[in-house]
Motif scaffolding. Structure first.
Motif, PDB file in Angstrom:
ATOM      1  N   LEU A   1      31.980  36.257  40.099  1.00 47.03           N
ATOM      2  CA  LEU A   1      31.087  35.601  39.119  1.00 47.03           C
ATOM      3  C   LEU A   1      31.392  34.031  39.367  1.00 47.03           C
ATOM      4  O   LEU A   1      30.644  33.279  38.999  1.00 47.03           O
ATOM      5  CB  LEU A   1      31.477  35.884  37.534  1.00 47.03           C
ATOM      6  N   ASP A   2      32.520  33.598  39.697  1.00 50.66           N
ATOM      7  CA  ASP A   2      33.076  32.307  39.716  1.00 50.66           C
ATOM      8  C   ASP A   2      32.506  31.684  41.142  1.00 50.66           C
ATOM      9  O   ASP A   2      32.530  30.492  41.472  1.00 50.66           O
ATOM     10  CB  ASP A   2      34.427  32.033  39.715  1.00 50.66           C
ATOM     11  N   GLY A   3      31.758  32.637  42.116  1.00 46.95           N
ATOM     12  CA  GLY A   3      30.970  31.805  43.081  1.00 46.95           C
ATOM     13  C   GLY A   3      31.784  32.280  44.499  1.00 46.95           C
ATOM     14  O   GLY A   3      31.307  31.823  45.595  1.00 46.95           O
ATOM     15  N   ASP A   4      33.009  33.068  44.412  1.00 51.96           N
ATOM     16  CA  ASP A   4      33.462  33.297  45.609  1.00 51.96           C
ATOM     17  C   ASP A   4      32.895  34.586  46.220  1.00 51.96           C
ATOM     18  O   ASP A   4      31.880  35.177  45.755  1.00 51.96           O
ATOM     19  CB  ASP A   4      35.052  33.927  45.371  1.00 51.96           C
ATOM     20  N   SER A   5      33.129  34.551  47.717  1.00 48.66           N
ATOM     21  CA  SER A   5      32.289  35.570  48.581  1.00 48.66           C
ATOM     22  C   SER A   5      32.897  36.942  48.174  1.00 48.66           C
ATOM     23  O   SER A   5      34.004  36.779  47.579  1.00 48.66           O
ATOM     24  CB  SER A   5      32.649  35.261  49.992  1.00 48.66           C
ATOM     25  N   LEU A   6      32.415  38.053  48.672  1.00 47.04           N
ATOM     26  CA  LEU A   6      32.581  39.321  48.309  1.00 47.04           C
ATOM     27  C   LEU A   6      34.093  39.655  48.852  1.00 47.04           C
ATOM     28  O   LEU A   6      34.893  40.186  48.242  1.00 47.04           O
ATOM     29  CB  LEU A   6      31.662  40.392  48.535  1.00 47.04           C
ATOM     30  N   PRO A   7      34.119  39.247  50.206  1.00 50.75           N
ATOM     31  CA  PRO A   7      35.681  39.485  50.765  1.00 50.75           C
ATOM     32  C   PRO A   7      36.849  38.648  50.064  1.00 50.75           C
ATOM     33  O   PRO A   7      38.008  39.185  49.891  1.00 50.75           O
ATOM     34  CB  PRO A   7      35.586  39.040  52.118  1.00 50.75           C
ATOM     35  N   GLN A   8      36.584  37.717  49.552  1.00 50.32           N
ATOM     36  CA  GLN A   8      37.475  36.993  48.769  1.00 50.32           C
ATOM     37  C   GLN A   8      37.729  37.454  47.613  1.00 50.32           C
ATOM     38  O   GLN A   8      38.828  37.563  47.021  1.00 50.32           O
ATOM     39  CB  GLN A   8      37.079  35.523  48.698  1.00 50.32           C
ATOM     40  N   ALA A   9      36.679  38.011  46.788  1.00 51.29           N
ATOM     41  CA  ALA A   9      36.749  38.615  45.494  1.00 51.29           C
ATOM     42  C   ALA A   9      37.717  39.885  45.662  1.00 51.29           C
ATOM     43  O   ALA A   9      38.578  40.187  44.751  1.00 51.29           O
ATOM     44  CB  ALA A   9      35.597  38.900  44.943  1.00 51.29           C
ATOM     45  N   ILE A  10      37.330  40.732  46.729  1.00 51.24           N
ATOM     46  CA  ILE A  10      38.297  41.998  46.973  1.00 51.24           C
ATOM     47  C   ILE A  10      39.684  41.564  47.325  1.00 51.24           C
ATOM     48  O   ILE A  10      40.690  42.137  46.733  1.00 51.24           O
ATOM     49  CB  ILE A  10      37.497  42.625  48.124  1.00 51.24           C
ATOM     50  N   GLU A  11      39.870  40.402  48.117  1.00 51.76           N
ATOM     51  CA  GLU A  11      41.191  40.111  48.286  1.00 51.76           C
ATOM     52  C   GLU A  11      41.948  39.708  47.033  1.00 51.76           C
ATOM     53  O   GLU A  11      43.172  40.066  47.050  1.00 51.76           O
ATOM     54  CB  GLU A  11      41.229  38.912  49.360  1.00 51.76           C
ATOM     55  N   TYR A  12      41.351  39.070  46.196  1.00 53.36           N
ATOM     56  CA  TYR A  12      41.916  38.482  44.882  1.00 53.36           C
ATOM     57  C   TYR A  12      42.293  40.019  44.197  1.00 53.36           C
ATOM     58  O   TYR A  12      43.326  39.897  43.528  1.00 53.36           O
ATOM     59  CB  TYR A  12      40.857  37.741  44.344  1.00 53.36           C
ATOM     60  N   GLY A  13      41.091  40.746  44.114  1.00 49.08           N
ATOM     61  CA  GLY A  13      41.398  41.707  43.101  1.00 49.08           C
ATOM     62  C   GLY A  13      42.566  42.930  43.855  1.00 49.08           C
ATOM     63  O   GLY A  13      43.396  43.209  43.050  1.00 49.08           O
ATOM     64  N   CYS A  14      43.067  42.907  45.089  1.00 47.07           N
ATOM     65  CA  CYS A  14      44.140  43.366  45.650  1.00 47.07           C
ATOM     66  C   CYS A  14      45.256  42.959  45.222  1.00 47.07           C
ATOM     67  O   CYS A  14      46.461  43.456  44.898  1.00 47.07           O
ATOM     68  CB  CYS A  14      44.036  43.687  47.228  1.00 47.07           C
ATOM     69  N   GLY A  15      45.229  41.473  45.341  1.00 44.79           N
ATOM     70  CA  GLY A  15      46.254  40.864  44.901  1.00 44.79           C
ATOM     71  C   GLY A  15      46.853  41.185  43.493  1.00 44.79           C
ATOM     72  O   GLY A  15      47.912  41.300  42.858  1.00 44.79           O
ATOM     73  N   VAL A  16      45.830  41.149  42.390  1.00 45.00           N
ATOM     74  CA  VAL A  16      46.058  41.356  41.116  1.00 45.00           C
ATOM     75  C   VAL A  16      46.610  42.825  40.980  1.00 45.00           C
ATOM     76  O   VAL A  16      47.202  42.991  40.043  1.00 45.00           O
ATOM     77  CB  VAL A  16      44.693  41.147  40.261  1.00 45.00           C
ATOM     78  N   PHE A  17      45.864  43.855  41.903  1.00 51.34           N
ATOM     79  CA  PHE A  17      46.286  45.043  41.359  1.00 51.34           C
ATOM     80  C   PHE A  17      48.072  45.277  41.855  1.00 51.34           C
ATOM     81  O   PHE A  17      48.590  45.648  41.083  1.00 51.34           O
ATOM     82  CB  PHE A  17      45.701  45.964  42.483  1.00 51.34           C
ATOM     83  N   GLY A  18      48.361  44.598  43.047  1.00 51.19           N
ATOM     84  CA  GLY A  18      49.861  44.773  43.548  1.00 51.19           C
ATOM     85  C   GLY A  18      50.628  44.083  42.206  1.00 51.19           C
ATOM     86  O   GLY A  18      51.815  44.743  42.205  1.00 51.19           O
ATOM     87  N   ALA A  19      50.450  42.999  41.746  1.00 52.35           N
ATOM     88  CA  ALA A  19      51.301  42.305  40.892  1.00 52.35           C
ATOM     89  C   ALA A  19      51.284  43.006  39.687  1.00 52.35           C
ATOM     90  O   ALA A  19      52.067  42.922  38.885  1.00 52.35           O
ATOM     91  CB  ALA A  19      50.588  40.880  40.574  1.00 52.35           C
ATOM     92  N   THR A  20      50.039  43.437  39.103  1.00 53.13           N
ATOM     93  CA  THR A  20      49.993  44.423  38.017  1.00 53.13           C
ATOM     94  C   THR A  20      51.081  45.545  38.233  1.00 53.13           C
ATOM     95  O   THR A  20      51.871  45.919  36.971  1.00 53.13           O
ATOM     96  CB  THR A  20      48.616  44.715  37.533  1.00 53.13           C
ATOM     97  N   VAL A  21      50.661  46.323  39.002  1.00 54.85           N
ATOM     98  CA  VAL A  21      51.743  47.610  39.426  1.00 54.85           C
ATOM     99  C   VAL A  21      53.107  47.288  39.291  1.00 54.85           C
ATOM    100  O   VAL A  21      53.828  47.949  38.491  1.00 54.85           O
ATOM    101  CB  VAL A  21      51.171  48.284  40.578  1.00 54.85           C
ATOM    102  N   LEU A  22      53.497  46.112  40.185  1.00 56.79           N
ATOM    103  CA  LEU A  22      54.843  45.555  40.050  1.00 56.79           C
ATOM    104  C   LEU A  22      55.399  45.302  38.713  1.00 56.79           C
ATOM    105  O   LEU A  22      56.678  45.609  38.536  1.00 56.79           O
ATOM    106  CB  LEU A  22      55.011  44.497  41.279  1.00 56.79           C
ATOM    107  N   LEU A  23      54.550  44.507  37.935  1.00 57.48           N
ATOM    108  CA  LEU A  23      55.346  44.086  36.610  1.00 57.48           C
ATOM    109  C   LEU A  23      55.225  45.312  35.872  1.00 57.48           C
ATOM    110  O   LEU A  23      56.351  45.191  35.075  1.00 57.48           O
ATOM    111  CB  LEU A  23      54.146  43.124  36.051  1.00 57.48           C
TER     112      LEU A  23
END
Length: 77
Positions: A37-59
């Motif tokens: 929604l902030d205007g990033d491309s779909l691959p960038q949004a997926i990459e960001y989501g993967c990073g958020v997933f990893g950080a959340t599970v680790l935390l």
């Protein structure tokens, strides 16, 4: 000699791991959608989501470890 873990302990650990993964999936979806929604491309949004997933599970695993009494400050040196 250590005592074997009970069946109930294994079940609790499996449930806590499931909770961590589900929290990670929810956070990844929200993070990816907000990036898109902030205007990033779909691959960038997926990459960001993967990073958020990893950080959340680790935390979440770190919090579970700390709450189980195995973390720092448990009185053992």
């Amino acid at each position: 000699m250590t005592t074997p873990r009970s069946h109930g302990s294994r079940t609790v650990r499996a449930l806590l791991a499931t909770i961590a993964v589900l929290l990670g999936v929810i956070a990844a979806l929200v993070g990816g959608i907000l990036q898109r929604l902030d205007g990033d491309s779909l691959p960038q949004a997926i990459e960001y989501g993967c990073g958020v997933f990893g950080a959340t599970v680790l935390l979440t695993f770190a919090v579970f470890y700390f709450l189980s009494g195995n973390g720092p400050g448990n009185g053992e040196g």
